[in-house]
Scaffold this motif. Structure first.
Motif, PDB file in Angstrom:
ATOM      1  N   LEU A  12       0.839  -1.207   0.000  1.00  0.00           N
ATOM      2  CA  LEU A  12       0.000   0.000   0.000  1.00  0.00           C
ATOM      3  C   LEU A  12       0.876   1.259   0.000  1.00  0.00           C
ATOM      4  CD1 LEU A  12      -2.988   0.939   0.299  1.00  0.00           C
ATOM      5  CD2 LEU A  12      -2.620   0.916   2.770  1.00  0.00           C
ATOM      6  N   HIS A  16       1.225   4.023  -3.075  1.00  0.00           N
ATOM      7  CA  HIS A  16       0.889   5.441  -2.906  1.00  0.00           C
ATOM      8  C   HIS A  16       2.098   6.354  -3.118  1.00  0.00           C
ATOM      9  CE1 HIS A  16      -2.963   3.801  -1.637  1.00  0.00           C
ATOM     10  NE2 HIS A  16      -3.437   4.974  -2.025  1.00  0.00           N
ATOM     11  N   TYR A  23      -1.940  11.839  -8.154  1.00  0.00           N
ATOM     12  CA  TYR A  23      -3.016  12.453  -7.363  1.00  0.00           C
ATOM     13  C   TYR A  23      -2.878  13.981  -7.345  1.00  0.00           C
ATOM     14  CZ  TYR A  23      -4.898   8.108  -5.318  1.00  0.00           C
ATOM     15  OH  TYR A  23      -5.500   6.894  -5.127  1.00  0.00           O
ATOM     16  N   GLY A  61      -4.395  10.186   6.765  1.00  0.00           N
ATOM     17  CA  GLY A  61      -4.312   9.687   5.393  1.00  0.00           C
ATOM     18  C   GLY A  61      -4.517  10.863   4.460  1.00  0.00           C
ATOM     19  N   CYS A  62      -3.696  11.896   4.682  1.00  0.00           N
ATOM     20  CA  CYS A  62      -3.923  13.208   4.037  1.00  0.00           C
ATOM     21  C   CYS A  62      -3.535  13.230   2.569  1.00  0.00           C
ATOM     22  CB  CYS A  62      -3.131  14.289   4.766  1.00  0.00           C
ATOM     23  SG  CYS A  62      -1.332  14.023   4.726  1.00  0.00           S
ATOM     24  N   GLY A  63      -2.818  12.194   2.100  1.00  0.00           N
ATOM     25  CA  GLY A  63      -2.399  12.199   0.702  1.00  0.00           C
ATOM     26  C   GLY A  63      -1.586  13.439   0.384  1.00  0.00           C
ATOM     27  N   ARG A  66      -4.458  18.085   0.037  1.00  0.00           N
ATOM     28  CA  ARG A  66      -5.354  19.018  -0.664  1.00  0.00           C
ATOM     29  C   ARG A  66      -6.460  19.582   0.232  1.00  0.00           C
ATOM     30  NH1 ARG A  66     -10.211  16.324  -2.977  1.00  0.00           N
ATOM     31  NH2 ARG A  66     -10.271  14.221  -2.102  1.00  0.00           N
ATOM     32  N   ASP A  82       0.333  10.671   6.811  1.00  0.00           N
ATOM     33  CA  ASP A  82       0.114   9.679   5.754  1.00  0.00           C
ATOM     34  C   ASP A  82       1.207   8.621   5.825  1.00  0.00           C
ATOM     35  OD1 ASP A  82      -1.782   9.814   3.016  1.00  0.00           O
ATOM     36  OD2 ASP A  82      -0.013   8.513   2.840  1.00  0.00           O
ATOM     37  N   LEU A  83       0.815   7.415   5.421  1.00  0.00           N
ATOM     38  CA  LEU A  83       1.740   6.279   5.375  1.00  0.00           C
ATOM     39  C   LEU A  83       2.841   6.485   4.344  1.00  0.00           C
ATOM     40  CD1 LEU A  83       1.848   3.298   6.470  1.00  0.00           C
ATOM     41  CD2 LEU A  83       0.446   2.671   4.490  1.00  0.00           C
ATOM     42  N   ALA A 103       3.209   8.799   9.032  1.00  0.00           N
ATOM     43  CA  ALA A 103       2.783   7.978  10.175  1.00  0.00           C
ATOM     44  C   ALA A 103       1.699   7.026   9.701  1.00  0.00           C
ATOM     45  CB  ALA A 103       2.250   8.840  11.318  1.00  0.00           C
ATOM     46  N   ASP A 104       1.495   5.977  10.475  1.00  0.00           N
ATOM     47  CA  ASP A 104       0.426   5.006  10.195  1.00  0.00           C
ATOM     48  C   ASP A 104      -0.762   5.347  11.082  1.00  0.00           C
ATOM     49  OD1 ASP A 104      -1.220   2.612  10.223  1.00  0.00           O
ATOM     50  OD2 ASP A 104       0.507   1.544   9.407  1.00  0.00           O
ATOM     51  N   LEU A 105      -1.929   5.348  10.502  1.00  0.00           N
ATOM     52  CA  LEU A 105      -3.122   5.714  11.287  1.00  0.00           C
ATOM     53  C   LEU A 105      -3.375   4.734  12.425  1.00  0.00           C
ATOM     54  CD1 LEU A 105      -5.989   3.960  10.624  1.00  0.00           C
ATOM     55  CD2 LEU A 105      -5.666   5.049   8.422  1.00  0.00           C
ATOM     56  N   TRP A 121     -10.476  11.058   4.977  1.00  0.00           N
ATOM     57  CA  TRP A 121     -11.096  11.226   3.659  1.00  0.00           C
ATOM     58  C   TRP A 121     -10.548  10.162   2.713  1.00  0.00           C
ATOM     59  CZ3 TRP A 121     -15.163  13.830   4.337  1.00  0.00           C
ATOM     60  CH2 TRP A 121     -15.850  14.432   3.291  1.00  0.00           C
ATOM     61  N   TYR A 122     -11.353   9.131   2.493  1.00  0.00           N
ATOM     62  CA  TYR A 122     -10.946   8.008   1.629  1.00  0.00           C
ATOM     63  C   TYR A 122      -9.660   7.355   2.126  1.00  0.00           C
ATOM     64  CZ  TYR A 122     -14.589   9.779  -1.411  1.00  0.00           C
ATOM     65  OH  TYR A 122     -15.815  10.193  -1.901  1.00  0.00           O
ATOM     66  N   SER A 123      -9.503   7.243   3.428  1.00  0.00           N
ATOM     67  CA  SER A 123      -8.278   6.648   3.972  1.00  0.00           C
ATOM     68  C   SER A 123      -8.532   5.446   4.876  1.00  0.00           C
ATOM     69  CB  SER A 123      -7.481   7.715   4.742  1.00  0.00           C
ATOM     70  OG  SER A 123      -8.275   8.287   5.764  1.00  0.00           O
ATOM     71  N   PHE A 126      -8.683   0.798   3.376  1.00  0.00           N
ATOM     72  CA  PHE A 126      -7.594  -0.147   3.125  1.00  0.00           C
ATOM     73  C   PHE A 126      -7.389  -1.087   4.307  1.00  0.00           C
ATOM     74  CE2 PHE A 126      -6.841   4.073   1.335  1.00  0.00           C
ATOM     75  CZ  PHE A 126      -6.917   3.787  -0.012  1.00  0.00           C
TER      76      PHE A 126
HETATM   77  C1  LIG Z   1      -7.342   7.666  -1.654  1.00  0.00           C
HETATM   78  S1  LIG Z   1      -6.000   8.489  -0.859  1.00  0.00           S
HETATM   79  C2  LIG Z   1      -6.839   9.880  -0.145  1.00  0.00           C
HETATM   80  C3  LIG Z   1      -5.919  11.002   0.211  1.00  0.00           C
HETATM   81  C4  LIG Z   1      -6.585  12.271   0.779  1.00  0.00           C
HETATM   82  N1  LIG Z   1      -7.300  11.992   2.008  1.00  0.00           N
HETATM   83  C5  LIG Z   1      -7.490  12.894  -0.249  1.00  0.00           C
HETATM   84  O1  LIG Z   1      -8.720  12.867  -0.070  1.00  0.00           O
HETATM   85  O2  LIG Z   1      -6.984  13.389  -1.248  1.00  0.00           O
HETATM   86  C6  LIG Z   1      -5.737   7.458   0.574  1.00  0.00           C
HETATM   87  C7  LIG Z   1      -4.530   7.875   1.396  1.00  0.00           C
HETATM   88  O3  LIG Z   1      -4.544   7.146   2.635  1.00  0.00           O
HETATM   89  C8  LIG Z   1      -3.223   6.795   2.954  1.00  0.00           C
HETATM   90  N2  LIG Z   1      -3.257   5.641   3.872  1.00  0.00           N
HETATM   91  C9  LIG Z   1      -3.750   4.414   3.629  1.00  0.00           C
HETATM   92  N3  LIG Z   1      -3.589   3.609   4.688  1.00  0.00           N
HETATM   93  C10 LIG Z   1      -2.985   4.372   5.653  1.00  0.00           C
HETATM   94  C11 LIG Z   1      -2.530   4.106   6.968  1.00  0.00           C
HETATM   95  N4  LIG Z   1      -2.677   2.896   7.532  1.00  0.00           N
HETATM   96  N5  LIG Z   1      -1.975   5.105   7.661  1.00  0.00           N
HETATM   97  C12 LIG Z   1      -1.814   6.340   7.107  1.00  0.00           C
HETATM   98  N6  LIG Z   1      -2.194   6.639   5.852  1.00  0.00           N
HETATM   99  C13 LIG Z   1      -2.777   5.670   5.124  1.00  0.00           C
HETATM  100  C14 LIG Z   1      -2.592   6.471   1.616  1.00  0.00           C
HETATM  101  O4  LIG Z   1      -1.178   6.504   1.652  1.00  0.00           O
HETATM  102  C15 LIG Z   1      -3.191   7.552   0.734  1.00  0.00           C
HETATM  103  O5  LIG Z   1      -2.393   8.708   0.662  1.00  0.00           O
END
Ligand SMILES: C[S@@+](CC[C@H](N)C(=O)[O-])C[C@H]1O[C@@H](n2cnc3c(N)ncnc32)[C@H](O)[C@@H]1O
Length: 219
Positions: A12, A16, A23, A61-63, A66, A82-83, A103-105, A121-123, A126
């Motif tokens: 994962l 990313h 993105y 999971g800020c990506g 944005r 974010d991971l 960091a890991d959530l 937000w979409y995080s 997974f």
């Molecule tokens: C679909 S993207 C969404 C990014 C952002 N929230 C946005 O809306 O643009 C998902 C994000 O979650 C992060 N992510 C997934 N699993 C994670 C975890 N266990 N800890 C931290 N971040 C994580 C991914 O690396 C990725 O950047």
């Protein structure tokens, strides 16, 4: 020292890292075209500020970061985690002046009850089923009593799928299109109470309906 990761988390993270610039290109201004998402994030900001817990907020999971300007414009002080180190590099580049950290959530770099709210937000899509209770409890740990969590997710049947292939960038990873019921179960199990839930049908290139849930941390 780089902490060891299990194979799925490593897959994962690596995916990313590859997706970060993709993105940044495609999503930079996406929120401007999404009135429902703007409204829900705005409601989250209003409620989190009204909770009287200060302005601290986690963008989990800020990506590419944005959402940070939108949250800050409504009074919150977001810190993104974010991971993916590449996502964090791009977030720092594109949104200087905000704090972003790798960091890991499932192991958040925030003190207990230190935040007025968290945005996921979409995080959360997974997380494999066995990981969910501990991960949602970790989110609950950092939000003060009466604070808020808001999440957006691809809504579906709870089954695992492989994502990423359609980008043509040679990446794949597991994703779960969570049912609204499963999202609500995980949140209430961790100590949140539902304040608002909703959804909308897929639009444009989206492959699934979208789900939204706003929840309050129980005292
Ligand atoms: C679909 S993207 C969404 C990014 C952002 N929230 C946005 O809306 O643009 C998902 C994000 O979650 C992060 N992510 C997934 N699993 C994670 C975890 N266990 N800890 C931290 N971040 C994580 C991914 O690396 C990725 O950047």
């Amino acid at each position: 020292m780089v902490p060891t990761m299990d194979a799925k988390t490593e897959e994962l993270r690596a995916a990313h890292d590859v997706l970060a610039e993709f993105y940044a290109d495609r999503l930079a201004d996406a929120l401007n075209q999404m009135p429902i998402e703007q409204a829900l994030l705005g409601l989250f900001c209003n409620l989190a500020l009204a909770a009287g817990l200060g302005t601290g907020a986690g963008d989990i999971g800020c990506g590419t970061g944005r959402l940070a300007p939108y949250l800050a414009a409504r009074g919150l002080s977001p810190r993104g985690i974010d991971l993916s180190p590449e996502m964090i590099r791009v977030a720092r580049r594109d949104h200087p002046g905000f704090d972003f950290d790798v960091a890991d959530l499932r192991n958040l770099p925030f003190e207990d009850a230190s935040l007025a709210g968290v945005v996921c937000w979409y995080s959360l899509m997974f997380l494999a089923p066995p990981d969910r209770p501990a991960a949602f409890s970790e989110l609950a740990r950092v939000v003060g009593p009466g604070g808020y969590l808001v999440t957006a997710f691809k809504a579906g049947d709870d089954q695992v799928r492989r994502a990423g292939g359609s980008t043509g960038l040679g990446v794949e990873f597991d994703i779960y299109w969570l049912s609204p019921g499963e999202m609500e179960r995980q949140l209430t199990g961790a100590g949140f109470a539902t304040a608002f839930w909703g959804g909308r049908p897929a639009e444009g290139q989206e492959g699934s309906p979208q789900g939204y849930l706003l929840a309050r941390r129980c005292p």
